[in-house]
Design an enzyme around this catalytic site. Structure first.
Site, PDB file in Angstrom:
ATOM      1  N   ASP A 143       0.825  -1.205   0.000  1.00  0.00           N
ATOM      2  CA  ASP A 143       0.000   0.000   0.000  1.00  0.00           C
ATOM      3  C   ASP A 143       0.867   1.267   0.000  1.00  0.00           C
ATOM      4  N   CYS A 197     -20.006 -14.007  -4.955  1.00  0.00           N
ATOM      5  CA  CYS A 197     -20.961 -13.128  -4.267  1.00  0.00           C
ATOM      6  C   CYS A 197     -22.399 -13.523  -4.630  1.00  0.00           C
ATOM      7  N   CYS A 200     -26.182 -12.138  -3.395  1.00  0.00           N
ATOM      8  CA  CYS A 200     -26.097 -11.463  -2.085  1.00  0.00           C
ATOM      9  C   CYS A 200     -25.799  -9.976  -2.274  1.00  0.00           C
ATOM     10  N   CYS A 203     -23.635  -6.318   1.890  1.00  0.00           N
ATOM     11  CA  CYS A 203     -22.726  -5.181   2.136  1.00  0.00           C
ATOM     12  C   CYS A 203     -23.336  -3.879   1.624  1.00  0.00           C
ATOM     13  N   CYS A 207     -24.275  -0.792   4.477  1.00  0.00           N
ATOM     14  CA  CYS A 207     -23.362   0.365   4.508  1.00  0.00           C
ATOM     15  C   CYS A 207     -24.109   1.595   5.032  1.00  0.00           C
ATOM     16  N   CYS A 223     -17.642   6.925   1.850  1.00  0.00           N
ATOM     17  CA  CYS A 223     -17.225   5.818   2.728  1.00  0.00           C
ATOM     18  C   CYS A 223     -16.664   6.368   4.045  1.00  0.00           C
ATOM     19  N   CYS A 250     -14.037   2.038   9.123  1.00  0.00           N
ATOM     20  CA  CYS A 250     -15.350   1.395   9.213  1.00  0.00           C
ATOM     21  C   CYS A 250     -15.201  -0.030   8.712  1.00  0.00           C
ATOM     22  N   CYS A 253     -19.242  -3.300   6.111  1.00  0.00           N
ATOM     23  CA  CYS A 253     -19.464  -4.173   4.944  1.00  0.00           C
ATOM     24  C   CYS A 253     -18.781  -5.526   5.122  1.00  0.00           C
ATOM     25  N   CYS A 257     -20.692  -9.450   5.997  1.00  0.00           N
ATOM     26  CA  CYS A 257     -20.529 -10.298   4.804  1.00  0.00           C
ATOM     27  C   CYS A 257     -20.570 -11.771   5.222  1.00  0.00           C
TER      28      CYS A 257
HETATM   29  C1  B12 Z   1      -7.764   3.965  -1.996  1.00  0.00           C
HETATM   30  C2  B12 Z   1      -7.978   2.864  -0.977  1.00  0.00           C
HETATM   31  C3  B12 Z   1      -9.063   2.990  -0.095  1.00  0.00           C
HETATM   32  C4  B12 Z   1     -10.142   4.046  -0.292  1.00  0.00           C
HETATM   33  C5  B12 Z   1     -11.043   3.633  -1.475  1.00  0.00           C
HETATM   34  C6  B12 Z   1     -11.453   2.142  -1.414  1.00  0.00           C
HETATM   35  C7  B12 Z   1     -11.633   1.496  -2.773  1.00  0.00           C
HETATM   36  N1  B12 Z   1     -12.528   0.544  -2.851  1.00  0.00           N
HETATM   37  O1  B12 Z   1     -10.960   1.859  -3.743  1.00  0.00           O
HETATM   38  C8  B12 Z   1     -10.840   4.043   1.108  1.00  0.00           C
HETATM   39  C9  B12 Z   1     -10.224   5.110   1.994  1.00  0.00           C
HETATM   40  C10 B12 Z   1     -12.353   4.271   1.082  1.00  0.00           C
HETATM   41  C11 B12 Z   1     -10.450   2.672   1.610  1.00  0.00           C
HETATM   42  C12 B12 Z   1     -11.158   2.001   2.585  1.00  0.00           C
HETATM   43  C13 B12 Z   1     -10.829   0.738   3.056  1.00  0.00           C
HETATM   44  N2  B12 Z   1      -9.689   0.053   2.802  1.00  0.00           N
HETATM   45 CO1  B12 Z   1      -8.408   0.593   1.445  1.00  0.00          CO
HETATM   46  N3  B12 Z   1      -7.154   0.898   0.056  1.00  0.00           N
HETATM   47  C14 B12 Z   1      -7.093   1.785  -0.898  1.00  0.00           C
HETATM   48  C15 B12 Z   1      -5.902   1.498  -1.821  1.00  0.00           C
HETATM   49  C16 B12 Z   1      -4.774   2.462  -1.445  1.00  0.00           C
HETATM   50  C17 B12 Z   1      -6.204   1.598  -3.332  1.00  0.00           C
HETATM   51  C18 B12 Z   1      -7.494   0.880  -3.778  1.00  0.00           C
HETATM   52  C19 B12 Z   1      -7.785   1.134  -5.244  1.00  0.00           C
HETATM   53  O2  B12 Z   1      -6.974   0.828  -6.096  1.00  0.00           O
HETATM   54  N4  B12 Z   1      -8.936   1.747  -5.573  1.00  0.00           N
HETATM   55  C20 B12 Z   1      -9.286   2.069  -6.934  1.00  0.00           C
HETATM   56  C21 B12 Z   1     -10.644   1.546  -7.309  1.00  0.00           C
HETATM   57  C22 B12 Z   1     -10.854   1.704  -8.801  1.00  0.00           C
HETATM   58  O3  B12 Z   1     -10.653   0.193  -7.010  1.00  0.00           O
HETATM   59  P1  B12 Z   1     -11.899  -0.602  -6.432  1.00  0.00           P
HETATM   60  O4  B12 Z   1     -12.916   0.269  -5.828  1.00  0.00           O
HETATM   61  O5  B12 Z   1     -11.346  -1.703  -5.656  1.00  0.00           O
HETATM   62  O6  B12 Z   1     -12.562  -1.117  -7.791  1.00  0.00           O
HETATM   63  C23 B12 Z   1     -12.121  -2.312  -8.388  1.00  0.00           C
HETATM   64  C24 B12 Z   1     -13.222  -3.366  -8.468  1.00  0.00           C
HETATM   65  O7  B12 Z   1     -14.337  -2.999  -7.736  1.00  0.00           O
HETATM   66  C25 B12 Z   1     -13.414  -3.611  -9.917  1.00  0.00           C
HETATM   67  N5  B12 Z   1     -14.669  -3.237 -10.530  1.00  0.00           N
HETATM   68  C26 B12 Z   1     -15.128  -2.028 -10.803  1.00  0.00           C
HETATM   69  N6  B12 Z   1     -16.287  -2.113 -11.460  1.00  0.00           N
HETATM   70  C27 B12 Z   1     -16.561  -3.427 -11.606  1.00  0.00           C
HETATM   71  C28 B12 Z   1     -17.648  -4.070 -12.183  1.00  0.00           C
HETATM   72  C29 B12 Z   1     -17.681  -5.469 -12.169  1.00  0.00           C
HETATM   73  C30 B12 Z   1     -18.849  -6.149 -12.782  1.00  0.00           C
HETATM   74  C31 B12 Z   1     -16.626  -6.199 -11.553  1.00  0.00           C
HETATM   75  C32 B12 Z   1     -16.656  -7.684 -11.517  1.00  0.00           C
HETATM   76  C33 B12 Z   1     -15.552  -5.524 -10.966  1.00  0.00           C
HETATM   77  C34 B12 Z   1     -15.540  -4.153 -11.008  1.00  0.00           C
HETATM   78  O8  B12 Z   1     -12.413  -2.893 -10.631  1.00  0.00           O
HETATM   79  C35 B12 Z   1     -11.786  -1.940  -9.840  1.00  0.00           C
HETATM   80  C36 B12 Z   1     -10.303  -1.996 -10.163  1.00  0.00           C
HETATM   81  O9  B12 Z   1      -9.846  -3.291  -9.981  1.00  0.00           O
HETATM   82  C37 B12 Z   1      -5.566   0.010  -1.438  1.00  0.00           C
HETATM   83  C38 B12 Z   1      -4.072  -0.338  -1.475  1.00  0.00           C
HETATM   84  C39 B12 Z   1      -3.606  -0.468  -2.918  1.00  0.00           C
HETATM   85  N7  B12 Z   1      -2.522   0.185  -3.240  1.00  0.00           N
HETATM   86  O10 B12 Z   1      -4.234  -1.144  -3.711  1.00  0.00           O
HETATM   87  C40 B12 Z   1      -6.137  -0.144   0.001  1.00  0.00           C
HETATM   88  C41 B12 Z   1      -6.825  -1.459   0.356  1.00  0.00           C
HETATM   89  C42 B12 Z   1      -7.755  -1.788  -0.773  1.00  0.00           C
HETATM   90  N8  B12 Z   1      -7.626  -1.117   1.519  1.00  0.00           N
HETATM   91  C43 B12 Z   1      -7.760  -2.067   2.382  1.00  0.00           C
HETATM   92  C44 B12 Z   1      -8.570  -2.014   3.550  1.00  0.00           C
HETATM   93  C45 B12 Z   1      -8.337  -3.062   4.623  1.00  0.00           C
HETATM   94  C46 B12 Z   1      -9.577  -1.016   3.657  1.00  0.00           C
HETATM   95  C47 B12 Z   1     -10.706  -0.943   4.713  1.00  0.00           C
HETATM   96  C48 B12 Z   1     -11.304  -2.288   5.108  1.00  0.00           C
HETATM   97  C49 B12 Z   1     -10.149  -0.191   5.951  1.00  0.00           C
HETATM   98  C50 B12 Z   1     -11.174   0.138   7.037  1.00  0.00           C
HETATM   99  N9  B12 Z   1     -11.605  -0.830   7.821  1.00  0.00           N
HETATM  100  O11 B12 Z   1     -11.576   1.265   7.188  1.00  0.00           O
HETATM  101  C51 B12 Z   1     -11.738  -0.033   3.979  1.00  0.00           C
HETATM  102  C52 B12 Z   1     -12.740  -0.860   3.154  1.00  0.00           C
HETATM  103  C53 B12 Z   1     -13.742  -0.006   2.413  1.00  0.00           C
HETATM  104  C54 B12 Z   1     -14.243  -0.658   1.144  1.00  0.00           C
HETATM  105  N10 B12 Z   1     -15.469  -1.167   1.125  1.00  0.00           N
HETATM  106  O12 B12 Z   1     -13.461  -0.716   0.148  1.00  0.00           O
HETATM  107  C55 B12 Z   1      -6.989  -3.316   1.962  1.00  0.00           C
HETATM  108  C56 B12 Z   1      -7.988  -4.363   1.439  1.00  0.00           C
HETATM  109  C57 B12 Z   1      -7.617  -5.806   1.704  1.00  0.00           C
HETATM  110  C58 B12 Z   1      -8.654  -6.728   1.112  1.00  0.00           C
HETATM  111  N11 B12 Z   1      -8.911  -7.846   1.756  1.00  0.00           N
HETATM  112  O13 B12 Z   1      -9.213  -6.463   0.073  1.00  0.00           O
HETATM  113  C59 B12 Z   1      -5.999  -2.709   0.857  1.00  0.00           C
HETATM  114  C60 B12 Z   1      -5.679  -3.664  -0.290  1.00  0.00           C
HETATM  115  C61 B12 Z   1      -4.702  -2.309   1.606  1.00  0.00           C
HETATM  116  C62 B12 Z   1      -3.802  -3.500   1.922  1.00  0.00           C
HETATM  117  N12 B12 Z   1      -2.563  -3.454   1.500  1.00  0.00           N
HETATM  118  O14 B12 Z   1      -4.185  -4.472   2.525  1.00  0.00           O
HETATM  119  N13 B12 Z   1      -9.344   2.188   0.961  1.00  0.00           N
HETATM  120  S1  SF4 Z   2     -16.322   0.570   5.038  1.00  0.00           S
HETATM  121 FE1  SF4 Z   2     -18.322   1.196   5.952  1.00  0.00          FE
HETATM  122  S2  SF4 Z   2     -18.855   3.120   4.920  1.00  0.00           S
HETATM  123 FE2  SF4 Z   2     -17.195   2.153   3.682  1.00  0.00          FE
HETATM  124  S3  SF4 Z   2     -18.261   0.916   2.123  1.00  0.00           S
HETATM  125 FE3  SF4 Z   2     -17.920  -0.453   3.851  1.00  0.00          FE
HETATM  126  S4  SF4 Z   2     -19.812  -0.279   5.132  1.00  0.00           S
HETATM  127 FE4  SF4 Z   2     -19.791   1.487   3.721  1.00  0.00          FE
END
Ligand code: B12
Ligand code: SF4
Length: 358
Positions: A143, A197, A200, A203, A207, A223, A250, A253, A257
């Site tokens: 990360d 998934c 289901c 999540c 949220c 978020c 938070c 989600c 799950c």
């Molecule tokens: C930015 C970021 C955040 C942001 C944005 C989250 C996000 N979803 O992007 C915020 C601050 C909100 C966040 C929160 C959290 N994060 Co964070 N975060 C990151 C970070 C730095 C980048 C993620 C990223 O690339 N986002 C870009 C977007 C485009 O990606 P995405 O939303 O995942 O979308 C993908 C898919 O959904 C898919 N997709 C999109 N559309 C569609 C449609 C279909 C049909 C399909 C199949 C797929 C698909 O494609 C996208 C690209 O692959 C990573 C570390 C890293 N360098 O990767 C950690 C990381 C993802 N985070 C992590 C964690 C633990 C969390 C939290 C749980 C922390 C907490 N408890 O508060 C929360 C979870 C929230 C959530 N529901 O995601 C872990 C996740 C581990 C895991 N098991 O997945 C990571 C990997 C860090 C780590 N090294 O462990 N995070």
């Molecule tokens: S971490 Fe909390 S606020 Fe963010 S997507 Fe998951 S349930 Fe929603």
């Protein structure tokens, strides 16, 4: 660049790598190639939708995030590892949600900062490979750089990206961190896991802020993890009540799950809760002065947000807490705080109590 012999048995090396990863405390290691075309399209769409809010680092590096060889020239494979972090039964966490006095701190941040833990172990893994085959090209990431951690891990067979956008493993749930080693070694790749998934949508429904705007699409600006950790300024008022007592991150989600029924607890001492952050009154945390905050959060991910944001978040939590004399007094003590940001959130919190009492 690798100096390994052309006779290196890559299949045997990969087997040994998996053993070493397990010895170093990782629950799984997988290997992927570097073609992330579809993730790149989705990332670009996410950025175009402005879902990243103020996380400018998500758009800063152009295609380096989705093209590993642009970030580290010569990279042909990505080794992804996962490490479980859930320190105690998730039912204990659920019981804390919207508690009238206690703070909810997300499970990943209760112990030692995971960046430090995973990076050190990945460096040890690289050293073992070097002992075996000599110099090779690599860089480790947790990360810490523009890396698409979830898509590479998904390709490496570590799980599938769930509708909440976290990676889920069918036997381990989603309570794990990811880390990577980019390398020029042509190791055999793993098969990706397919999505489980199904229909289901738990999540999406649980949220608190409706941040999962469609399956697999997270609007980070909504978020609570973003609002309490990444956002530096004022938390938009429309989200403050919904945040409840979630003062750092938070987990809702993941907590609800169904795949997390299969999650196992971590045996990593570093991830055990520190400073009783899994069971603390918000008023107590709010009364930490800056020196105490810095001392108590040393080595923890929480320290990264700084004291002002910490107070901002707890003020919101206290605005949602039960209206007791202790809560009101703790809030009033901070009405004259140096920071305008803190004062504004404290005033909002006191208004909530006044409105409820009226
Ligand atoms: C930015 C970021 C955040 C942001 C944005 C989250 C996000 N979803 O992007 C915020 C601050 C909100 C966040 C929160 C959290 N994060 Co964070 N975060 C990151 C970070 C730095 C980048 C993620 C990223 O690339 N986002 C870009 C977007 C485009 O990606 P995405 O939303 O995942 O979308 C993908 C898919 O959904 C898919 N997709 C999109 N559309 C569609 C449609 C279909 C049909 C399909 C199949 C797929 C698909 O494609 C996208 C690209 O692959 C990573 C570390 C890293 N360098 O990767 C950690 C990381 C993802 N985070 C992590 C964690 C633990 C969390 C939290 C749980 C922390 C907490 N408890 O508060 C929360 C979870 C929230 C959530 N529901 O995601 C872990 C996740 C581990 C895991 N098991 O997945 C990571 C990997 C860090 C780590 N090294 O462990 N995070
Ligand atoms: S971490 Fe909390 S606020 Fe963010 S997507 Fe998951 S349930 Fe929603």
């Amino acid at each position: 660049m690798s100096t390994s012999s052309p006779k290196t048995d890559w299949i045997a090396l990969k087997t040994r790598l998996c053993d070493w990863a397990a010895e170093l405390g990782f629950q799984q290691l997988g290997v992927s190639d570097v073609n992330l075309e579809s993730a790149e399209r989705q990332l670009n769409e996410w950025l175009r939708s402005k879902f990243h809010g103020e996380m400018a680092y998500m758009e800063r590096h152009g295609a380096k995030r989705s093209r590993p060889a642009l970030l580290v020239p010569g990279t042909v494979r990505v080794l992804s590892v996962r490490m479980d972090y859930l320190p105690e039964d998730a039912e204990k966490a659920k019981a804390l949600l919207d508690h009238p006095q206690k703070a909810y701190v997300s499970r990943y941040a209760l112990g030692r900062d995971y960046h430090k833990v995973l990076r050190k172990r990945l460096a040890q893994l690289a050293a073992r490979i070097e002992d075996e085959i000599g110099d090779f090209g690599y860089r480790v990431f947790v990360d810490s750089a523009p890396v698409l951690e979830k898509p590479v891990a998904e390709k490496a067979g570590l799980g599938w990206i769930g509708k909440h956008t976290n990676l889920i493993h069918r036997d381990a749930g989603s309570w794990f961190f990811l880390g990577e080693l980019y390398t020029d070694l042509p190791l055999p790749v793993d098969e990706p896991e397919s999505s489980h998934c199904g229909s289901c949508r738990t999540c999406i429904d649980v949220c608190p802020t409706d941040a999962i705007v469609a399956p697999y699409k997270l609007d980070a600006r909504r978020c609570i993890s973003y609002l309490t950790i990444e956002l530096k300024g004022a938390i938009p008022e429309r989200y403050r009540k919904l945040i409840g007592n979630r003062v750092y991150g938070c987990d809702d989600c993941q907590l609800f799950c169904p795949w997390n029924k299969f999650a196992s607890l971590t045996d990593e001492g570093d991830f055990a809760p520190r400073q009783q952050l899994d069971n603390s009154d918000m008023t107590m945390l709010f009364r930490w002065d800056e020196k105490t905050f810095l001392a108590r959060t040393a080595g923890s991910a929480i320290r990264r947000i700084g004291y002002e944001q910490w107070l901002r978040n707890i003020a919101v939590g206290l605005g949602n807490a039960e209206s007791t004399a202790e809560v009101i007094t703790a809030l009033k003590e901070k009405l004259t705080h140096d920071s305008a940001l803190v004062r504004e959130h404290v005033e909002w919190a006191l208004k909530q109590h006044a409105a409820r009492q009226a």
